[in-house]
Design an enzyme around this catalytic site. Structure first.
Site, short mmCIF file in Angstrom:
data_model
loop_
_atom_site.label_atom_id
_atom_site.label_comp_id
_atom_site.label_asym_id
_atom_site.label_seq_id
_atom_site.Cartn_x
_atom_site.Cartn_y
_atom_site.Cartn_z
N VAL A 11 0.85 -1.08 -0.02
CA VAL A 11 -0.07 0.20 -0.19
C VAL A 11 0.94 1.06 -0.04
O VAL A 11 0.62 2.30 -0.77
CB VAL A 11 -1.05 0.05 1.23
CG1 VAL A 11 -1.70 1.34 1.44
CG2 VAL A 11 -2.06 -0.98 1.15
N THR A 121 -5.75 -0.93 7.45
CA THR A 121 -6.75 -1.60 8.25
C THR A 121 -6.84 -1.72 9.46
O THR A 121 -5.96 -2.63 9.91
CB THR A 121 -7.03 -2.80 7.32
OG1 THR A 121 -6.83 -2.54 5.80
CG2 THR A 121 -8.64 -3.30 7.65
N LYS A 209 -14.24 -0.37 5.96
CA LYS A 209 -13.09 -1.13 5.11
C LYS A 209 -13.40 -2.49 5.47
O LYS A 209 -13.11 -3.35 4.79
CB LYS A 209 -11.76 -0.65 5.98
CG LYS A 209 -10.68 -1.42 5.31
CD LYS A 209 -10.50 -1.45 3.90
CE LYS A 209 -9.44 -2.48 3.60
NZ LYS A 209 -9.42 -2.65 2.06
N GLY A 258 -13.46 -21.54 -6.69
CA GLY A 258 -12.26 -21.99 -6.95
C GLY A 258 -11.83 -22.66 -5.87
O GLY A 258 -12.32 -23.19 -5.02
N CYS A 265 -5.16 -9.65 3.08
CA CYS A 265 -6.25 -9.01 3.67
C CYS A 265 -7.71 -9.66 4.03
O CYS A 265 -7.87 -9.89 5.50
CB CYS A 265 -6.52 -7.89 3.09
SG CYS A 265 -5.11 -6.82 3.21
N ARG A 333 1.19 -14.34 0.66
CA ARG A 333 0.69 -14.30 1.79
C ARG A 333 -0.73 -14.92 1.90
O ARG A 333 -1.64 -14.72 0.86
CB ARG A 333 0.41 -12.88 2.55
CG ARG A 333 1.96 -12.33 2.64
CD ARG A 333 1.51 -10.59 3.23
NE ARG A 333 1.62 -10.00 2.55
CZ ARG A 333 1.40 -8.42 2.43
NH1 ARG A 333 1.63 -8.03 3.67
NH2 ARG A 333 1.05 -7.75 1.46
N1 LIG Z 1 -1.98 -5.30 0.49
C1 LIG Z 1 -3.02 -4.52 0.12
O1 LIG Z 1 -3.59 -4.94 -1.12
C2 LIG Z 1 -3.82 -3.81 0.95
C3 LIG Z 1 -3.53 -3.60 2.48
N2 LIG Z 1 -4.25 -2.93 3.19
C4 LIG Z 1 -3.94 -2.50 4.32
O2 LIG Z 1 -2.75 -1.59 4.57
C5 LIG Z 1 -1.76 -1.94 5.61
C6 LIG Z 1 -0.53 -2.10 4.94
O3 LIG Z 1 -0.61 -3.32 4.27
P1 LIG Z 1 0.85 -3.78 3.26
O4 LIG Z 1 1.12 -2.73 2.33
O5 LIG Z 1 0.17 -5.05 2.57
O6 LIG Z 1 1.75 -4.38 4.07
P2 LIG Z 1 3.23 -4.50 4.16
O7 LIG Z 1 3.64 -5.42 4.90
O8 LIG Z 1 3.42 -4.96 2.48
O9 LIG Z 1 3.91 -3.25 4.27
C7 LIG Z 1 4.22 -2.71 5.51
C8 LIG Z 1 5.53 -1.74 5.14
O10 LIG Z 1 5.76 -1.02 6.50
C9 LIG Z 1 7.20 -1.23 6.84
N3 LIG Z 1 7.16 -1.18 8.26
C10 LIG Z 1 6.91 -1.76 9.16
N4 LIG Z 1 7.02 -1.21 10.50
C11 LIG Z 1 7.83 0.14 10.29
C12 LIG Z 1 8.13 1.38 10.83
N5 LIG Z 1 7.97 1.29 12.26
N6 LIG Z 1 8.74 2.25 10.03
C13 LIG Z 1 8.84 2.48 8.94
N7 LIG Z 1 8.35 1.34 7.98
C14 LIG Z 1 7.73 0.10 8.77
C15 LIG Z 1 7.46 -2.78 6.46
O11 LIG Z 1 8.86 -3.08 6.45
C16 LIG Z 1 6.69 -2.96 5.33
O12 LIG Z 1 7.62 -2.55 4.23
C17 LIG Z 1 -2.12 -3.46 6.29
O13 LIG Z 1 -3.15 -2.59 7.60
C18 LIG Z 1 -3.57 -3.69 5.30
O14 LIG Z 1 -4.61 -4.48 5.85
C19 LIG Z 1 -5.22 -2.19 2.79
C20 LIG Z 1 -5.80 -2.29 1.44
C21 LIG Z 1 -5.11 -3.23 0.60
O1 LIG Z 2 -7.94 -5.07 1.88
C1 LIG Z 2 -7.18 -5.49 0.91
O2 LIG Z 2 -6.09 -5.86 0.92
C2 LIG Z 2 -7.94 -5.63 -0.39
O3 LIG Z 2 -8.50 -6.96 -0.42
C3 LIG Z 2 -8.97 -7.35 -1.64
O4 LIG Z 2 -8.10 -7.17 -2.85
P1 LIG Z 2 -6.93 -8.24 -3.12
O5 LIG Z 2 -6.53 -9.04 -1.73
O6 LIG Z 2 -5.95 -7.56 -3.70
O7 LIG Z 2 -7.41 -9.46 -4.01
P2 LIG Z 2 -8.88 -9.94 -4.47
O8 LIG Z 2 -9.06 -9.81 -6.12
O9 LIG Z 2 -9.91 -9.23 -3.66
O10 LIG Z 2 -8.68 -11.26 -4.39
C4 LIG Z 2 -8.65 -12.00 -3.01
C5 LIG Z 2 -8.65 -13.57 -3.04
O11 LIG Z 2 -10.11 -13.84 -3.32
C6 LIG Z 2 -10.00 -14.64 -4.38
N1 LIG Z 2 -11.30 -14.68 -5.49
C7 LIG Z 2 -11.47 -13.28 -5.69
C8 LIG Z 2 -12.56 -13.30 -6.30
C9 LIG Z 2 -13.44 -14.38 -6.84
O12 LIG Z 2 -14.41 -14.16 -7.52
N2 LIG Z 2 -13.08 -15.71 -6.43
C10 LIG Z 2 -11.80 -15.70 -5.70
O13 LIG Z 2 -11.39 -16.94 -5.36
C11 LIG Z 2 -8.50 -14.41 -5.20
O14 LIG Z 2 -8.22 -15.62 -5.69
C12 LIG Z 2 -7.82 -14.09 -4.07
O15 LIG Z 2 -7.18 -15.28 -3.46
C13 LIG Z 2 -10.11 -6.29 -1.99
O16 LIG Z 2 -10.57 -6.81 -3.21
C14 LIG Z 2 -9.74 -4.99 -2.18
O17 LIG Z 2 -11.02 -4.08 -2.21
C15 LIG Z 2 -9.04 -4.69 -0.65
O18 LIG Z 2 -8.65 -3.44 -0.97
#
Ligand SMILES: NC(=O)C1=CN([C@@H]2O[C@H](COP(=O)(O)OP(=O)(O)OC[C@H]3O[C@@H](n4cnc5c(N)ncnc54)[C@H](O)[C@@H]3O)[C@@H](O)[C@H]2O)C=CC1
Ligand SMILES: O=C(O)[C@H]1O[C@H](OP(=O)(O)OP(=O)(O)OC[C@H]2O[C@@H](n3ccc(=O)[nH]c3=O)[C@H](O)[C@@H]2O)[C@H](O)[C@@H](O)[C@@H]1O
Length: 442
Positions: A11, A121, A209, A258, A265, A333
Site C-alpha cells: 500500500v 486497516t 473497510k 475456485g 487481507c 501471503r
Molecule cells: N496489500 C493490500 O492490497 C492492502 C492492504 N491494506 C492494509 O494496508 C496496511 C499495509 O498493508 P501492506 O502494504 O500490504 O503491508 P506490507 O507488509 O506490504 O508493508 C508494510 C511496510 O511497513 C514497513 N514498516 C513496518 N514497521 C515500520 C516502521 N516502524 N517504520 C517504517 N516502516 C515500517 C514494513 O517493513 C513494510 O515494508 C495493512 O493494514 C493492510 O491491511 C489495505 C488495502 C489493500
Molecule cells: O484490503 C485489501 O487488501 C484488499 O483485499 C482485496 O483485494 P486483494 O486481496 O488484492 O485481491 P482480490 O482480487 O480481492 O482477491 C482476494 C482473494 O479472493 C480470491 N477470489 C476473488 C474473487 C473471486 O470471484 N473468487 C476468488 O476466489 C482471489 O483468488 C484471491 O485469493 C479487495 O478486493 C480489495 O478491495 C481490498 O482493498
C-alpha cells in the site's frame, strides 16, 4: 503538497508513487534496511503492474525519496500517511505494534498543523486510540501540539493497485471534525479526477473497510459452497453463476468459484472482525462460516486427488501452475497454493511448480517440502501424473495440450481456478476436473 508516507509495502509504495505522480512531494519512510537499499537503487521487491516505472519516474522528477527515519523528514510534511502492517496475531487480533510505535515517535516530534492519516486497516476504535497515543507522547515530551487525525482506508486490489489508487471507486474519510476531513478531501479533490468522497466518523470508516472485505470474501465462500453442490448434482457452477450474475441485485463480481480466497487481507481482516465482535460479546456465525468454508475449500483439490490416487502419494509426481494468491502479484501471503502443496507433500508426493512472478517468495516459504521450482510451465509438467492449476495467470488459459500430453505420464488436469475450456480438453483427450463442474454437466 508535501507528504510523508510511512511503510513502503504494497500500500505504502503505491500511495507514495501515485501521490508523487499526481504532483505531490513525497518522503517515504521504511525501516527495513534491505528494502530501503533496493529502493535507493530504483528497484522494488514487489511485483505490481506499473509500480516500478512510477517509482523511477518519481525519483527522476525529484518528487519521491526514501528514508530510514521518520524524524529526518517529519518537518517536511503537512500530512503523514501511515501505511503500516496490521497482521493477525494471537487468535486473530490485529497486531497494532508498528502503528503504536510510529505514533509514539510522532508524539515526540509532530509539528503544529500536521494531519496524520491512518491508511492501514484497523479495528474499530483504533484511530481514536492512536490519537491518544500521539497526544500522550507529546505531553511526555513537554509539547502541546494541535494536530489532526483521519482514518482513510485503502480499497486497492493487488495486481491493479496503481490503477485502483488513481481511480478509486470512492475515497472514505473518517474524522472527528470538519477541519481534518476538509484538509484530506481537498488533497484528493485537487489531484484525482472527480473522486466520490464520503465523510464519516473514524469508527465508521474503520468498519466500512472491514465490511467491504467481509462482503467480498463471503461472496467467494458462498459461490464455492454452491460450486461443491453443483459438482454433487452434476451441474456446472459457471452456468449457474452466469444466470445469477445478470441479476442487477446480485451482480457478477466475486463469484468465481475456485480453491478459496487467500492474500494478506481477507483472511486476517475476517479474523479481526470476528475478534472485534467477540470483544463486544457478539457471536457472528456467518462470519465464522465464511472462514470455515474457505478453509475447507483450500483442500478441495487434495480431496479429489486422494479419491483418485489414494492416501499414499509416494511415487506420484504433481505439477503445479500458479503459486501467488491471485494473478498479477508475487504475494504469497495466505496463498491457497501453500495449503495444497503442504498437504500433497505430507502425503509423500513430489511436486514441480511454476509461477511467473512468485517463484522467489514461494521458494522461501516452501523450504522443507518436496517442491522443485520449474523454469517454465512445460518444464513443470514433465513426467507428472497430474497438473494442478492454482492461480489463474493469463498464460495458463490456452496451453498447448499436445505438448502437455507428450510430457506428462497421463493427461489429467485439476483446474482449481476454472481456467480451461472443457470442450478443448475433450477434443485433445485430456481429462479435466474442474472446481464446481459436476461430471454430468456436459
Ligand atoms: N496489500 C493490500 O492490497 C492492502 C492492504 N491494506 C492494509 O494496508 C496496511 C499495509 O498493508 P501492506 O502494504 O500490504 O503491508 P506490507 O507488509 O506490504 O508493508 C508494510 C511496510 O511497513 C514497513 N514498516 C513496518 N514497521 C515500520 C516502521 N516502524 N517504520 C517504517 N516502516 C515500517 C514494513 O517493513 C513494510 O515494508 C495493512 O493494514 C493492510 O491491511 C489495505 C488495502 C489493500
Ligand atoms: O484490503 C485489501 O487488501 C484488499 O483485499 C482485496 O483485494 P486483494 O486481496 O488484492 O485481491 P482480490 O482480487 O480481492 O482477491 C482476494 C482473494 O479472493 C480470491 N477470489 C476473488 C474473487 C473471486 O470471484 N473468487 C476468488 O476466489 C482471489 O483468488 C484471491 O485469493 C479487495 O478486493 C480489495 O478491495 C481490498 O482493498
Amino acid at each position: 503538497m508535501d507528504i510523508v508516507v510511512v511503510g513502503a509495502g504494497y500500500v505504502g509504495l503505491v500511495a507514495a508513487a501515485s501521490f508523487a505522480s499526481l504532483g505531490c512531494r513525497v518522503y517515504c519512510v521504511e525501516n527495513n534496511e534491505n528494502k530501503l537499499k533496493q529502493l535507493e537503487t530504483d528497484t522494488i521487491d514487489i511485483y505490481e503492474d506499473g509500480l516500478q516505472e512510477l517509482i523511477q519516474q518519481g525519483i527522476r522528477d525529484g518528487r519521491l525519496s526514501f528514508h530510514p527515519k521518520l524524524s529526518d523528514v517529519l518537518q517536511s510534511a503537512q500530512m503523514i500517511f501511515l501505511c503500516l502492517p496490521t497482521p493477525s496475531v494471537k487468535h486473530g487480533i490485529a497486531d497494532l505494534s508498528s502503528l503504536l510505535h510510529v505514533c509514539e515517535e510522532l508524539g515526540a516530534a509532530i509539528e503544529q498543523d500536521t494531519l496524520v492519516v491512518v491508511k492501514s486497516t484497523v479495528p474499530a476504535g483504533t484511530t481514536a486510540r492512536l490519537e491518544r497515543v500521539i497526544r500522550d507522547a507529546a505531553a511526555r515530551h513537554g509539547r502541546q501540539v494541535d494536530f489532526d487525525i483521519a482514518m482513510n482506508p485503502e480499497f486497492l486490489r493487488q495486481g491493479c493497485a496503481v490503477q485502483d489508487f488513481l481511480h478509486p471507486h470512492s475515497v472514505v474519510i473518517g474524522a472527528r471534525d470538519n477541519r481534518a476531513a476538509d484538509r484530506l478531501a481537498r488533497l484528493y479533490a485537487s489531484c484525482l479526477h472527480n473522486p466520490v468522497i464520503q465523510i464519516m466518523s473514524p469508527v465508521e470508516a474503520e468498519m466500512a473497510k472491514y465490511a467491504s472485505n467481509y462482503l467480498l470474501a463471503s461472496r467467494v465462500s458462498i459461490i464455492n459452497e454452491l460450486a461443491n453442490l453443483c459438482e454433487a448434482v452434476g451441474a456446472d457452477i459457471a452456468s449457474v453463476r452466469n444466470v445469477v450474475g445478470l441479476d442487477p441485485n446480485i451482480g457478477n463480481g466475486f463469484l468465481n468459484a475456485g480453491i478459496g480466497y487467500g492474500g494478506s487481507c481477507f483472511p486476517k481482516d475476517i479474523e479481526a472482525l470476528i475478534k472485534t465482535a467477540n470483544t463486544y460479546g457478539l457471536d457472528v456465525p456467518i462470519m465464522r462460516a465464511v472462514q470455515s468454508v474457505n478453509d475447507r475449500q483450500k483442500q478441495r483439490l487434495v480431496a479429489h486427488i486422494i479419491r483418485r490416487f489414494g492416501n499414499d502419494l509416494a511415487g506420484y509426481r504433481f505439477a503445479v501452475w500458479g503459486l501467488a494468491f491471485k494473478p498479477g502479484t508475487d504475494d504469497m501471503r495466505e496463498a491457497p497454493s501453500l495449503d495444497v502443496i503442504h498437504a500433497l507433500s505430507a502425503l509423500g508426493a513430489s511436486i514441480s511448480a511454476y509461477d511467473p512472478a512468485a517463484r522467489r517468495k514461494a521458494q522461501m516459504l516452501l523450504e522443507g517440502t518436496s517442491v522443485e521450482m520449474a523454469a517454465d510451465k512445460y518444464e513443470a509438467v514433465l513426467h507428472a501424473d497430474a497438473l494442478l492449476i492454482l492461480t489463474e495467470w493469463e498464460e495458463f488459459y490456452e496451453p498447448d495440450l499436445a505438448q502437455l500430453k507428450e510430457r506428462m505420464r497421463q493427461p489429467l488436469i485439476y483446474d482449481g481456478r476454472r481456467v480451461l475450456k472443457n470442450a478443448q480438453c475433450r477434443t485433445s483427450r485430456v481429462e479435466l476436473i474442474q472446481i464446481g463442474a459436476g461430471r454430468d454437466h456436459d
